[in-house]
Design a protein around this motif. Structure first.
Motif, short mmCIF file in Angstrom:
data_model
loop_
_atom_site.label_atom_id
_atom_site.label_comp_id
_atom_site.label_asym_id
_atom_site.label_seq_id
_atom_site.Cartn_x
_atom_site.Cartn_y
_atom_site.Cartn_z
N ALA A 6 62.52 21.71 52.28
CA ALA A 6 63.44 20.91 51.45
C ALA A 6 64.91 21.18 51.75
CB ALA A 6 63.15 21.17 49.97
N ARG A 7 65.21 22.23 52.50
CA ARG A 7 66.61 22.58 52.74
C ARG A 7 67.36 21.47 53.45
NH1 ARG A 7 70.82 22.82 55.57
NH2 ARG A 7 69.51 22.15 57.29
N SER A 8 68.49 21.07 52.86
CA SER A 8 69.28 20.01 53.48
C SER A 8 70.66 20.01 52.84
CB SER A 8 68.63 18.63 53.27
OG SER A 8 68.62 18.33 51.89
N SER A 9 71.61 19.35 53.51
CA SER A 9 72.94 19.16 52.92
C SER A 9 72.97 17.85 52.17
CB SER A 9 74.00 19.12 54.03
OG SER A 9 74.06 20.36 54.69
N SER A 10 73.62 17.89 51.01
CA SER A 10 73.82 16.67 50.24
C SER A 10 75.28 16.57 49.82
CB SER A 10 72.92 16.68 49.00
OG SER A 10 73.29 15.60 48.16
N ARG A 11 75.81 15.38 49.82
CA ARG A 11 77.20 15.15 49.38
C ARG A 11 77.24 14.20 48.20
NH1 ARG A 11 76.31 15.46 54.53
NH2 ARG A 11 77.28 17.16 55.70
N GLY A 137 65.76 22.35 43.14
CA GLY A 137 66.07 20.92 43.08
C GLY A 137 67.55 20.63 42.91
N LEU A 138 68.40 21.54 43.35
CA LEU A 138 69.85 21.34 43.29
C LEU A 138 70.36 20.82 44.63
CD1 LEU A 138 70.83 24.63 41.43
CD2 LEU A 138 70.83 22.31 40.48
N ALA A 139 71.51 20.15 44.57
CA ALA A 139 72.14 19.64 45.80
C ALA A 139 73.22 20.63 46.24
CB ALA A 139 72.77 18.28 45.52
N THR A 140 73.40 20.74 47.55
CA THR A 140 74.43 21.65 48.07
C THR A 140 74.87 21.24 49.46
OG1 THR A 140 75.02 23.99 48.38
CG2 THR A 140 72.83 23.35 49.11
N VAL A 141 76.09 21.63 49.81
CA VAL A 141 76.55 21.51 51.20
C VAL A 141 77.58 22.60 51.45
CG1 VAL A 141 78.30 19.74 50.65
CG2 VAL A 141 77.51 20.00 53.00
#
Ligand SMILES: Cc1cc2nc3c(=O)[nH]c(=O)nc-3n(C[C@H](O)[C@H](O)[C@H](O)COP(=O)(O)O)c2cc1C
Length: 174
Positions: A6-11, A137-141
């Motif tokens: 699930a690891r990914s960058s989100s903006r 389930g949090l977004a991060t970049v």
């Protein structure tokens, strides 16, 4: 395996805050003390532990004390936007700023290996945050694009402190 998948960058961040216990867990996952001898959840070159984690929340900017698990205020007010040159850091729940204290390193400032080590050390912390966020389930970049001079002023950094990376964390936009 699930977190890595699930690891990914989100903006794309929602405005909701992150519960205090989740923030505490996030910081521990990032760079918490996980052994009695004071070593951490991320490695650091020669165990110099030169990275400090600053946190910008709507109420202020803070320096995280890993030992006490306390956020010590450094600047009141909302400085989330100042941690980045892109629009989303202002809208997300929080931003982490990884700051190297160059006085803690054992190589001379002119040694190029020193900056490579500092970048690697901050990178491990950032990856811990990525995996924690994936598991929650949090977004991060993670971000290198930071106006470092302006942010250093807000965080009241000393000349021997270097901003390495910032990382935005928040709930995903619905
Ligand atoms: C050292 C570093 C600096 C980065 N700087 C930025 C940045 O300033 N702004 C941004 O939106 N993304 C930044 N990123 C995120 C990358 O763009 C992202 O990791 C890449 O596009 C791959 O996407 P993924 O993380 O979803 O696999 C950075 C990533 C790294 C490792």
């Amino acid at each position: 395996m699930s977190a890595l998948k699930a690891r990914s960058s989100s903006r794309e961040f929602g405005a909701d805050p992150i519960p205090p216990q989740t923030l505490s867990n996030l910081l521990w996952a990032a760079w918490g003390i996980n052994r009695p001898d004071g070593r951490r959840t991320a490695p650091s070159a020669s165990n110099r532990q030169e990275i400090d984690v600053y946190v910008t929340l709507p109420a202020g900017a803070y320096l995280w004390d890993a030992k006490a698990n306390v956020l010590n205020p450094v600047a009141p007010g909302d400085h989330r936007a100042a941690t980045g040159t892109q629009p989303f850091p202002a809208a997300a729940a929080l931003n982490l700023v990884y700051v190297a204290d160059m006085t803690k390193l054992n190589r001379p400032a002119t040694d190029p290996q020193q900056m490579l080590n500092v970048g690697a050390d901050a990178g491990f912390i950032a990856e811990n945050v990525y995996l924690f966020c994936a598991s929650e389930g949090l977004a991060t970049v993670v971000r290198a694009s930071v106006d470092k001079a302006a942010l250093a002023k807000i965080l009241q950094l000393r000349e021997t402190q270097v901003i390495v990376l910032a990382q935005t964390v928040g709930v995903p936009k619905k």
